[in-house]
Design an enzyme around this catalytic site. Structure first.
Site, PDB file in Angstrom:
ATOM      1  CE  LYS A  11      -3.985  -2.178   2.248  1.00 11.68           C
ATOM      2  NZ  LYS A  11      -5.047  -2.013   3.271  1.00 11.68           N
ATOM      3  CE1 TYR A  51      -9.542  -2.906   0.101  1.00 13.27           C
ATOM      4  CE2 TYR A  51      -8.675  -0.993  -1.031  1.00 13.27           C
ATOM      5  CZ  TYR A  51      -8.476  -2.108  -0.236  1.00 13.27           C
ATOM      6  OH  TYR A  51      -7.223  -2.430   0.214  1.00 13.27           O
ATOM      7  CG  ASN A 114      -3.659  -2.277   6.710  1.00 15.76           C
ATOM      8  OD1 ASN A 114      -3.537  -1.918   5.547  1.00 15.76           O
ATOM      9  ND2 ASN A 114      -4.606  -3.116   7.112  1.00 15.76           N
ATOM     10  CG  HIS A 117      -5.655  -6.236   0.009  1.00 10.66           C
ATOM     11  ND1 HIS A 117      -6.829  -6.302   0.717  1.00 10.66           N
ATOM     12  CD2 HIS A 117      -5.792  -7.096  -1.039  1.00 10.66           C
ATOM     13  CE1 HIS A 117      -7.649  -7.150   0.108  1.00 10.66           C
ATOM     14  NE2 HIS A 117      -7.044  -7.646  -0.958  1.00 10.66           N
ATOM     15  CD  GLU A 128      -8.980  -9.407  -3.399  1.00  9.76           C
ATOM     16  OE1 GLU A 128      -9.856  -9.105  -2.569  1.00  9.76           O
ATOM     17  OE2 GLU A 128      -7.811  -9.709  -3.080  1.00  9.76           O
TER      18      GLU A 128
HETATM   19  P1  CMP Z   1      -7.620  -4.444   3.529  1.00  8.18           P
HETATM   20  O1  CMP Z   1      -7.205  -5.845   3.763  1.00  8.18           O
HETATM   21  O2  CMP Z   1      -6.966  -3.736   2.378  1.00  8.18           O
HETATM   22  O3  CMP Z   1      -9.203  -4.379   3.313  1.00  8.18           O
HETATM   23  C1  CMP Z   1      -9.975  -3.237   3.636  1.00  8.18           C
HETATM   24  C2  CMP Z   1      -9.199  -2.186   4.306  1.00  8.18           C
HETATM   25  O4  CMP Z   1      -9.912  -1.175   4.970  1.00  8.18           O
HETATM   26  C3  CMP Z   1      -8.373  -2.817   5.416  1.00  8.18           C
HETATM   27  O5  CMP Z   1      -7.338  -3.589   4.841  1.00  8.18           O
HETATM   28  C4  CMP Z   1      -7.941  -1.603   6.216  1.00  8.18           C
HETATM   29  O6  CMP Z   1      -6.703  -1.085   5.809  1.00  8.18           O
HETATM   30  C5  CMP Z   1      -9.006  -0.563   5.873  1.00  8.18           C
HETATM   31  N1  CMP Z   1      -9.709  -0.081   7.053  1.00  8.18           N
HETATM   32  C6  CMP Z   1      -9.751   1.209   7.441  1.00  8.18           C
HETATM   33  N2  CMP Z   1     -10.480   1.328   8.553  1.00  8.18           N
HETATM   34  C7  CMP Z   1     -10.922   0.085   8.892  1.00  8.18           C
HETATM   35  C8  CMP Z   1     -11.735  -0.427   9.941  1.00  8.18           C
HETATM   36  N3  CMP Z   1     -12.247   0.352  10.894  1.00  8.18           N
HETATM   37  N4  CMP Z   1     -11.975  -1.752   9.945  1.00  8.18           N
HETATM   38  C9  CMP Z   1     -11.474  -2.577   8.970  1.00  8.18           C
HETATM   39  N5  CMP Z   1     -10.703  -2.127   7.955  1.00  8.18           N
HETATM   40  C10 CMP Z   1     -10.431  -0.813   7.916  1.00  8.18           C
END
Ligand code: CMP
Length: 140
Positions: A11, A51, A114, A117, A128
């Protein structure tokens, strides 16, 4: 279990801090092989489409804005039990809950920023992968 594939995104928080190699090394050390990889600037349309499952969630707009805030590296990873293997090395979505030795524990800044993904099922991995790669771009 036979070797199979999963989909990964490094990311914008990680590309911004020049962590593409560091993250990829952790994936490789966990037994995953990069069989396709490209660095892209996601469009808003791509991020919203990717998403779409989260579009009713309160964090959706911020998530899309974050994912287009800089380049990402999209990858196809291959290995035994690839989906689970990748999720194990990524660690929990929220880095506060991520185990020692995981990518998110080592590198993630927040639940949004974070660092990585990873697909959550074989079915979603196939969807995906097809979202970003043509079959001929994947070379195992
Ligand atoms: P990802 O695995 O990319 O899938 C959805 C993303 O939403 C997740 O990782 C997080 O980085 C992001 N995200 C942001 N806020 C939240 C939240 N409160 N709960 C879950 N995912 C979140």
């Amino acid at each position: 279990m036979a070797a199979n594939r999963t989909f990964s995104i490094i990311k914008p928080d990680a590309t911004r801090r020049n962590l593409t190699g560091a993250v990829t090394k952790m994936l490789e050390d966990a037994g995953l092989r990069v069989v396709a990889s490209k660095r892209i600037q996601m469009t808003r349309k791509q991020a919203e489409g990717f998403y779409a499952v989260h579009k009713e969630r309160p964090f959706f707009d911020d998530l899309v804005a974050f994912m287009i805030s800089g380049p990402v590296v999209v990858q196809v990873l291959e290995g035994e039990d690839a989906v689970k293997r990748n999720r194990d090395i990524m660690g929990a979505t929220n880095p506060e809950n991520a185990a020692e030795g995981t990518i998110r524990k080592a590198h993630a800044e927040s639940i949004e920023a974070n660092s990585v993904h990873g697909s959550d099922s074989d079915e979603n991995a196939a969807t995906e992968i097809a979202f970003f790669f043509k079959p001929e771009e994947i070379v195992g």
